[in-house]
Design a protein around this motif. Structure first.
Motif, PDB file in Angstrom:
ATOM      1  N   PRO A 283       4.396   8.455   1.674  1.00 45.06           N
ATOM      2  CA  PRO A 283       3.668   8.314   2.937  1.00 45.06           C
ATOM      3  C   PRO A 283       2.947   6.991   3.115  1.00 45.06           C
ATOM      4  CG  PRO A 283       2.517   9.813   1.472  1.00 45.06           C
ATOM      5  CD  PRO A 283       3.818   9.460   0.803  1.00 45.06           C
ATOM      6  N   PHE A 284       2.744   6.250   2.039  1.00 45.85           N
ATOM      7  CA  PHE A 284       1.973   5.010   2.137  1.00 45.85           C
ATOM      8  C   PHE A 284       2.550   3.983   1.175  1.00 45.85           C
ATOM      9  CE2 PHE A 284      -1.813   2.451   0.887  1.00 45.85           C
ATOM     10  CZ  PHE A 284      -2.145   1.946   2.137  1.00 45.85           C
ATOM     11  N   VAL A 285       2.917   2.816   1.697  1.00 52.64           N
ATOM     12  CA  VAL A 285       3.423   1.722   0.869  1.00 52.64           C
ATOM     13  C   VAL A 285       2.897   0.417   1.448  1.00 52.64           C
ATOM     14  CG1 VAL A 285       5.604   1.547   2.152  1.00 52.64           C
ATOM     15  CG2 VAL A 285       5.488   0.677  -0.162  1.00 52.64           C
ATOM     16  N   GLU A 286       2.463  -0.490   0.557  1.00 51.57           N
ATOM     17  CA  GLU A 286       1.958  -1.771   1.022  1.00 51.57           C
ATOM     18  C   GLU A 286       2.203  -2.855  -0.019  1.00 51.57           C
ATOM     19  OE1 GLU A 286      -2.286  -1.605   1.664  1.00 51.57           O
ATOM     20  OE2 GLU A 286      -2.689  -1.004  -0.386  1.00 51.57           O
ATOM     21  N   LEU A 287       2.280  -4.069   0.473  1.00 55.96           N
ATOM     22  CA  LEU A 287       2.317  -5.261  -0.367  1.00 55.96           C
ATOM     23  C   LEU A 287       0.936  -5.876  -0.224  1.00 55.96           C
ATOM     24  CD1 LEU A 287       5.773  -6.686   0.789  1.00 55.96           C
ATOM     25  CD2 LEU A 287       5.284  -5.489  -1.348  1.00 55.96           C
ATOM     26  N   ALA A 288       0.080  -5.670  -1.216  1.00 62.20           N
ATOM     27  CA  ALA A 288      -1.300  -6.135  -1.116  1.00 62.20           C
ATOM     28  C   ALA A 288      -1.877  -6.355  -2.507  1.00 62.20           C
ATOM     29  CB  ALA A 288      -2.155  -5.118  -0.363  1.00 62.20           C
ATOM     30  N   ASP A 289      -2.882  -7.206  -2.578  1.00 58.48           N
ATOM     31  CA  ASP A 289      -3.601  -7.462  -3.827  1.00 58.48           C
ATOM     32  C   ASP A 289      -2.687  -7.916  -4.961  1.00 58.48           C
ATOM     33  OD1 ASP A 289      -5.900  -6.554  -2.481  1.00 58.48           O
ATOM     34  OD2 ASP A 289      -5.549  -4.490  -3.129  1.00 58.48           O
ATOM     35  N   GLY A 290      -1.594  -8.601  -4.627  1.00 56.55           N
ATOM     36  CA  GLY A 290      -0.666  -9.080  -5.654  1.00 56.55           C
ATOM     37  C   GLY A 290       0.189  -7.984  -6.254  1.00 56.55           C
ATOM     38  N   ARG A 291       0.307  -6.853  -5.542  1.00 60.23           N
ATOM     39  CA  ARG A 291       1.085  -5.730  -6.056  1.00 60.23           C
ATOM     40  C   ARG A 291       1.862  -5.056  -4.931  1.00 60.23           C
ATOM     41  NH1 ARG A 291      -3.976  -4.950  -8.233  1.00 60.23           N
ATOM     42  NH2 ARG A 291      -4.494  -3.411  -6.651  1.00 60.23           N
ATOM     43  N   LEU A 292       2.956  -4.427  -5.297  1.00 63.42           N
ATOM     44  CA  LEU A 292       3.597  -3.418  -4.461  1.00 63.42           C
ATOM     45  C   LEU A 292       2.909  -2.138  -4.877  1.00 63.42           C
ATOM     46  CD1 LEU A 292       5.735  -1.979  -2.740  1.00 63.42           C
ATOM     47  CD2 LEU A 292       7.225  -2.044  -4.741  1.00 63.42           C
ATOM     48  N   GLN A 293       2.298  -1.437  -3.926  1.00 62.26           N
ATOM     49  CA  GLN A 293       1.530  -0.255  -4.286  1.00 62.26           C
ATOM     50  C   GLN A 293       1.630   0.784  -3.186  1.00 62.26           C
ATOM     51  OE1 GLN A 293      -2.162  -2.213  -5.032  1.00 62.26           O
ATOM     52  NE2 GLN A 293      -2.681  -2.458  -2.885  1.00 62.26           N
ATOM     53  N   GLY A 294       1.408   2.029  -3.561  1.00 64.21           N
ATOM     54  CA  GLY A 294       1.474   3.079  -2.570  1.00 64.21           C
ATOM     55  C   GLY A 294       1.264   4.453  -3.149  1.00 64.21           C
ATOM     56  N   VAL A 295       1.449   5.441  -2.288  1.00 68.20           N
ATOM     57  CA  VAL A 295       1.259   6.844  -2.636  1.00 68.20           C
ATOM     58  C   VAL A 295       2.614   7.545  -2.523  1.00 68.20           C
ATOM     59  CG1 VAL A 295       0.102   8.982  -1.960  1.00 68.20           C
ATOM     60  CG2 VAL A 295      -1.136   6.807  -1.862  1.00 68.20           C
ATOM     61  N   VAL A 296       2.968   8.285  -3.570  1.00 70.15           N
ATOM     62  CA  VAL A 296       4.249   8.987  -3.637  1.00 70.15           C
ATOM     63  C   VAL A 296       3.969  10.474  -3.827  1.00 70.15           C
ATOM     64  CG1 VAL A 296       6.444   9.179  -4.879  1.00 70.15           C
ATOM     65  CG2 VAL A 296       5.298   6.954  -4.707  1.00 70.15           C
TER      66      VAL A 296
END
Length: 168
Positions: free
Chosen positions: A26-39
């Motif tokens: 539901p949530f994916v972002e390219l931020a803070d020097g990382r690919l990060q999100g909620v799975v």
């Protein structure tokens, strides 16, 4: 060298490369020097995983929403990180994800699997699990906007966004 949008005080909205379903990631972002999100968890509807991959080092983390480590992320990345990468390629496009993560792949291989294979070849380290809290917090903040009634009035906390119509 900075691009025009990096010099600007406003960010342009980037449309998804392809439509994606939000049920699994539901949530994916390219931020803070990382690919990060909620799975989302495949086995428990009440559980989600916060996953991330650091740009350059490919250090990865995966933990539940209550900070328990993912059982599949022991020594190598887990299926949650794979799902996050797949959805990031759908959302941002393979070229942008590879460039952001600093992964060397040919122009013909800009798929999630090719990016994952290139990162895995470097034997990435396990990252710092303390990155999960801010990612999960931003996800919850995005969910709060879904609960607001539809309106055309501006939201006070979002007034830094550029206006979408001419102000008289």
């Amino acid at each position: 060298m900075l691009r025009d949008q990096e010099r600007s005080s406003t960010a342009r909205v980037v449309l998804p490369a392809r439509p994606r379903k939000l049920a699994k990631v539901p949530f994916v972002e390219l931020a803070d020097g990382r690919l990060q999100g909620v799975v989302s968890s495949g086995s428990d509807i009440a559980r989600v995983y916060v996953s991330s991959v650091s740009a350059g080092s490919y250090a990865f983390t995966c933990s539940t929403n209550n900070n328990r480590p993912c059982g599949g992320a022991r020594g190598s990345s887990c299926k949650h990180i794979g799902a996050l990468l797949t959805e990031a390629v759908l959302q941002y496009g393979g070229e942008r994800v590879a460039r952001y993560l600093e992964v060397e792949v040919s122009a013909e291989e800009l798929t999630a699997q090719a990016i994952a294979d290139a990162m895995t070849a470097t034997n990435p380290p396990q990252g710092d699990a303390h990155t999960a809290a801010p990612v999960f917090s931003r996800f919850l903040r995005h969910l709060a906007y879904l609960e607001l009634p539809p309106t055309t009035e501006p939201l006070p906390e979002m007034q830094w966004f550029p206006p979408t119509r001419a102000v008289v």
